[in-house]
Design a protein around this motif. Structure first.
Motif, PDB file in Angstrom:
ATOM      1  N   HIS A   1      41.691  -7.900 -22.563  1.00 14.30           N
ATOM      2  CA  HIS A   1      40.702  -6.882 -22.940  1.00 14.30           C
ATOM      3  C   HIS A   1      39.273  -7.411 -22.792  1.00 14.30           C
ATOM      4  N   ALA A   2      39.070  -8.671 -23.125  1.00 18.01           N
ATOM      5  CA  ALA A   2      37.738  -9.268 -22.963  1.00 18.01           C
ATOM      6  C   ALA A   2      37.353  -9.308 -21.488  1.00 18.01           C
TER       7      ALA A   2
ATOM      8  N   VAL B   1      34.181  -7.343 -19.507  1.00 20.79           N
ATOM      9  CA  VAL B   1      33.213  -7.990 -18.610  1.00 20.79           C
ATOM     10  C   VAL B   1      33.209  -7.286 -17.258  1.00 20.79           C
ATOM     11  N   GLU B   2      34.396  -6.955 -16.735  1.00 17.73           N
ATOM     12  CA  GLU B   2      34.490  -6.247 -15.450  1.00 17.73           C
ATOM     13  C   GLU B   2      33.779  -4.899 -15.506  1.00 17.73           C
ATOM     14  N   LEU B   3      33.816  -4.247 -16.673  1.00 20.32           N
ATOM     15  CA  LEU B   3      33.156  -2.948 -16.831  1.00 20.32           C
ATOM     16  C   LEU B   3      31.655  -3.072 -17.069  1.00 20.32           C
ATOM     17  N   GLY B   4      31.197  -4.306 -17.300  1.00 21.22           N
ATOM     18  CA  GLY B   4      29.773  -4.519 -17.522  1.00 21.22           C
ATOM     19  C   GLY B   4      29.390  -4.626 -18.979  1.00 21.22           C
TER      20      GLY B   4
ATOM     21  N   VAL C   1      28.808  -6.819 -21.480  1.00 27.21           N
ATOM     22  CA  VAL C   1      28.631  -8.266 -21.567  1.00 27.21           C
ATOM     23  C   VAL C   1      27.840  -8.706 -22.803  1.00 27.21           C
ATOM     24  N   THR C   2      27.476  -7.774 -23.642  1.00 29.61           N
ATOM     25  CA  THR C   2      26.732  -8.101 -24.850  1.00 29.61           C
ATOM     26  C   THR C   2      27.051  -7.067 -25.920  1.00 29.61           C
ATOM     27  N   THR C   3      26.559  -7.287 -27.099  1.00 26.73           N
ATOM     28  CA  THR C   3      26.760  -6.343 -28.191  1.00 26.73           C
ATOM     29  C   THR C   3      25.419  -5.744 -28.581  1.00 26.73           C
ATOM     30  N   PRO C   4      25.317  -4.453 -28.689  1.00 26.58           N
ATOM     31  CA  PRO C   4      26.370  -3.479 -28.437  1.00 26.58           C
ATOM     32  C   PRO C   4      26.471  -3.150 -26.953  1.00 26.58           C
ATOM     33  N   SER C   5      27.635  -2.772 -26.532  1.00 29.07           N
ATOM     34  CA  SER C   5      27.879  -2.260 -25.187  1.00 29.07           C
ATOM     35  C   SER C   5      28.759  -1.029 -25.317  1.00 29.07           C
ATOM     36  N   PHE C   6      28.497  -0.067 -24.473  1.00 27.30           N
ATOM     37  CA  PHE C   6      29.270   1.168 -24.461  1.00 27.30           C
ATOM     38  C   PHE C   6      29.639   1.463 -23.016  1.00 27.30           C
TER      39      PHE C   6
ATOM     40  N   ALA D   1      30.643   4.139 -16.838  1.00 24.60           N
ATOM     41  CA  ALA D   1      29.347   3.487 -16.631  1.00 24.60           C
ATOM     42  C   ALA D   1      28.947   2.707 -17.884  1.00 24.60           C
ATOM     43  N   PRO D   2      28.635   1.421 -17.718  1.00 31.81           N
ATOM     44  CA  PRO D   2      28.236   0.635 -18.892  1.00 31.81           C
ATOM     45  C   PRO D   2      26.816   0.961 -19.351  1.00 31.81           C
TER      46      PRO D   2
END
Length: 120
Positions: free
Chosen positions: A76-77, A81-84, A86-91, A96-97
């Motif tokens: 899942h991690a 990362v593959e979805l972009g 790479v930091t918090t928060p990320s949606f 689209a990231p």
């Protein structure tokens, strides 16, 4: 985000989810939005929290330490990362990231665009 502490907490949350108690565990883990210390995120503290919530501790501990749970968290991690994310928060909305805190208008536009692409 917090290295091994985050990984351990993620494993504990998944172990709780395997007993159908993910939401309860997450709410207790992040009660009042507090960030727990390293000591509060060590394995025994996470097991103690599960016990407070009435989970099957033997099963919880086995799942927490299992290779299956470790592999799921790692997968899942990597997917994040593959979805972009790479930091918090990320949606990720509509694939689209959106990284970092954003104004509400940004999310509304991203959701509207995803809904438009999805069609009726």
């Amino acid at each position: 985000v917090y290295g091994e502490d985050s990984v351990r907490a993620a494993r504990a949350s998944l172990a709780a989810a395997m007993q159908g108690r993910h939401s309860d565990y997450q709410q207790a883990l992040f009660e009042d939005g507090e960030i727990r210390s390293t000591a509060q995120l060590d394995e025994q503290a996470l097991i103690d929290l599960a016990e407070e919530l009435g989970l099957d501790i033997g099963q919880f501990t086995e799942d927490l330490r299992s290779e299956e749970v470790a592999r799921t968290i790692a997968d899942h991690a990597a997917q994040g990362v593959e979805l972009g994310a790479v930091t918090t928060p990320s949606f990720v909305i509509g694939g689209a990231p959106s990284v970092g805190a954003q104004p509400t208008a940004h999310f509304v536009a991203q959701i509207d665009e995803a809904l438009e692409k999805a069609g009726p």
